[in-house]
Design an enzyme around this catalytic site. Structure first.
Site, PDB file in Angstrom:
ATOM      1  N   PHE A  68       0.876  -1.470   0.091  1.00  0.00           N
ATOM      2  CA  PHE A  68       0.191   0.140  -0.175  1.00  0.00           C
ATOM      3  C   PHE A  68       1.011   1.110   0.521  1.00  0.00           C
ATOM      4  O   PHE A  68       1.504   1.307   1.015  1.00  0.00           O
ATOM      5  CB  PHE A  68      -0.703  -0.469   0.958  1.00  0.00           C
ATOM      6  CG  PHE A  68      -1.823   0.853   2.001  1.00  0.00           C
ATOM      7  CD1 PHE A  68      -3.048   1.201   0.873  1.00  0.00           C
ATOM      8  CD2 PHE A  68      -1.736   2.356   1.867  1.00  0.00           C
ATOM      9  CE1 PHE A  68      -3.452   2.337   0.789  1.00  0.00           C
ATOM     10  CE2 PHE A  68      -2.263   3.936   1.697  1.00  0.00           C
ATOM     11  CZ  PHE A  68      -3.178   3.406   0.586  1.00  0.00           C
ATOM     12  N   LYS A 106       2.814  10.161   7.972  1.00  0.00           N
ATOM     13  CA  LYS A 106       2.293  10.255   9.085  1.00  0.00           C
ATOM     14  C   LYS A 106       2.424  10.395  10.256  1.00  0.00           C
ATOM     15  O   LYS A 106       2.145  11.682  10.532  1.00  0.00           O
ATOM     16  CB  LYS A 106       1.982   8.216   8.734  1.00  0.00           C
ATOM     17  CG  LYS A 106       0.969   8.143   7.553  1.00  0.00           C
ATOM     18  CD  LYS A 106       0.707   6.651   8.267  1.00  0.00           C
ATOM     19  CE  LYS A 106      -0.302   5.985   7.176  1.00  0.00           C
ATOM     20  NZ  LYS A 106      -0.072   5.691   5.707  1.00  0.00           N
ATOM     21  N   ASP A 154       9.464   2.889   1.187  1.00  0.00           N
ATOM     22  CA  ASP A 154       8.397   3.639   2.066  1.00  0.00           C
ATOM     23  C   ASP A 154       8.168   2.795   3.122  1.00  0.00           C
ATOM     24  O   ASP A 154       7.194   1.809   4.068  1.00  0.00           O
ATOM     25  CB  ASP A 154       7.482   2.993   1.471  1.00  0.00           C
ATOM     26  CG  ASP A 154       5.435   3.707   1.854  1.00  0.00           C
ATOM     27  OD1 ASP A 154       6.124   4.219   2.467  1.00  0.00           O
ATOM     28  OD2 ASP A 154       4.712   3.774   0.295  1.00  0.00           O
TER      29      ASP A 154
HETATM   30  C1  PLP Z   1      -0.780   6.051   4.051  1.00  0.00           C
HETATM   31  C2  PLP Z   1       0.443   5.479   3.946  1.00  0.00           C
HETATM   32  C3  PLP Z   1       0.768   5.668   2.316  1.00  0.00           C
HETATM   33  C4  PLP Z   1      -0.218   7.234   1.707  1.00  0.00           C
HETATM   34  O1  PLP Z   1       0.217   8.286   3.676  1.00  0.00           O
HETATM   35  P1  PLP Z   1      -0.909   9.049   2.595  1.00  0.00           P
HETATM   36  O2  PLP Z   1      -0.678  10.245   3.823  1.00  0.00           O
HETATM   37  O3  PLP Z   1      -2.259   8.754   3.262  1.00  0.00           O
HETATM   38  O4  PLP Z   1      -1.447   9.905   1.485  1.00  0.00           O
HETATM   39  C5  PLP Z   1       1.656   5.438   1.827  1.00  0.00           C
HETATM   40  N1  PLP Z   1       2.594   4.673   2.278  1.00  0.00           N
HETATM   41  C6  PLP Z   1       2.516   3.928   3.096  1.00  0.00           C
HETATM   42  C7  PLP Z   1       2.920   2.847   2.969  1.00  0.00           C
HETATM   43  C8  PLP Z   1       0.831   3.774   3.800  1.00  0.00           C
HETATM   44  O5  PLP Z   1       1.120   3.298   5.407  1.00  0.00           O
END
Ligand code: PLP
Length: 411
Positions: free
Chosen positions: A145, A259, A230
């Protein structure tokens, strides 16, 4: 008897009527939060074991973070990058030092930082690696994700995330997560980057096999490919480390953060890498109106400050210690309504026996017992309490899970 609409129902009705239906929230309408706890519009209190999908790693309204925000609110909030501001330089320097890389590209949301990293990787591929124009390919992992833009959902393997949103951006190859041979086989001379989560969060806290991330590093090195981690959800303390990749004993070329970087106060994300990579961006080639704004930078500096304390009293040590408590308690439920538990630091994916119900039913039953969690998909529930919870609160959360499973077994 007259049927009175509760305050919760009144709020839910407004949202249902006037907001897009892209979420299906639990029937809890929160009005206040402090630390690991929130209070709803009817005065009920809940232990927040989702913590904004890790955006609230330091809890609701952490005093240091709120103080930093207040100080900055009273001085300066936005300049745009057309001018300098006195928080941007210190924020980039302090975050770069924490991560151990040379440069920071500040953005706002997680997916923006992911998109930015993909753009940078492609440009690096053309200008540094020498890939022929418009041929760059990026390898991603199934089940991952990375956010919700068209490019990013285009390489998602979740049919709900992609369905109805094509056509998609070309240039991505999907391999199974955790399979080093599949990754090695997918690399071509045009491959510029491998993008993956060191622990897959939304997939249900999927921890890859031991040695996988080191193998990714070795495969990238062998073919001159960037390893883009990520760490939007896994980073900044969740696993007991600043970076989950480093916790696994290896290092990526590019880190994507988000986040928790905004302290649960505002959106703040970043791409962090060395000069060889981020140096490909020249003026006019990338940007953001709000990226690097002084308010976000001031909060981000306070977040970096909390993570710089790597001693026994800091949040990182707490995540490690509390994670072990969480793991012990959850292990006791395996075979008693729980099929499997995966954990990394203070972050657990719990697969509930599907005969008891879906993750959604478990989440609703836990909310009735005063603990907020979120199902990921199927019968998996994710537990990611703020790193400021106590051991007693973790026991309370796991007892609520056990109670919820008992409720479901009886119904
Ligand atoms: C939440 C998340 C995103 C996206 O972040 P947003 O602030 O919602 O755009 C990208 N990568 C990972 C691993 C995430 O958990």
């Amino acid at each position: 008897m007259t049927l009175m609409r509760s305050a919760t129902e009144a709020h839910e009705e407004l949202v249902l009527e006037h907001s897009a239906h892209n979420y299906h929230p639990l029937p809890v309408v929160v009005a206040e939060g402090a630390g690991a706890w929130v209070t709803d519009v009817e005065g009920r209190r809940y232990l927040d074991c989702l913590a904004g999908y890790s955006a609230l790693n330091f809890g609701h309204r952490h005093p240091d973070l709120v103080a930093a925000a207040h100080r900055q609110l009273d001085r300066l909030t936005l300049t745009s990058r057309a001018f300098g501001n006195d928080q941007l330089g210190p924020f980039c320097a302090e975050l770069a030092e924490l991560i151990g890389k040379q440069r920071v590209l500040p953005m706002n949301t997680g997916v923006e930082a992911v998109e930015s990293a993909l753009k940078v990787a492609r440009k690096w591929g053309y200008e540094v690696k020498g890939v022929p124009q418009d041929r760059a390919r990026i390898i991603v992992a199934a089940g991952g994700f990375h956010g919700r833009t068209i490019s990013v959902v285009g390489f998602s393997t979740d049919p709900d995330a992609r369905g109805g949103f094509g056509p998609f951006t070309p240039g991505f190859d999907v391999v199974p997560y955790g399979d080093r041979d599949a990754l090695a086989a997918a690399v071509t001379p045009d491959t510029v980057a491998v993008l993956l989560e060191p622990v897959q969060g939304e997939a249900g806290v999927i921890v890859p096999p031991a040695g996988y991330l080191a193998a990714v590093r070795a495969i990238c090195d062998a073919s001159r490919v960037l390893f883009v981690a990520d760490e939007v959800q896994s980073g900044l303390g969740r696993t007991g480390h600043v970076l989950a990749t480093r916790g696994a004993g290896t290092d990526a070329d590019v880190y994507v953060l988000g986040k928790a970087l905004g302290g649960g106060i505002l959106p703040l994300s970043a791409v962090v890498a060395d000069d060889e990579v981020l140096g490909v961006l020249q003026p006019g080639q990338h940007g953001s109106t709000f990226g690097g704004n002084p308010l976000a930078c001031a909060v981000g500096r306070a977040v970096v400050g909390l993570l710089t304390d790597q001693g026994p009293g800091g949040v990182l040590a707490a995540a490690g210690r509390l994670g072990a408590v969480l793991g012990d308690r959850l292990a006791g439920l395996v075979g008693h309504g729980v099929v499997a538990v995966r954990r990394a630091g203070l972050w657990a994916g719990v697969d509930v026996d599907p005969r008891l119900g879906a993750g959604r039913a478990v989440s609703e039953a836990m909310a009735r017992r005063g603990v907020l969690v979120k199902d990921t998909h199927g019968s998996t529930v994710r537990l990611s309490p703020p790193l400021v919870v106590t051991e007693d609160e973790i026991r309370f959360a796991v007892d609520a899970l056990a109670g919820a499973l008992a409720d479901l077994a009886e119904s």
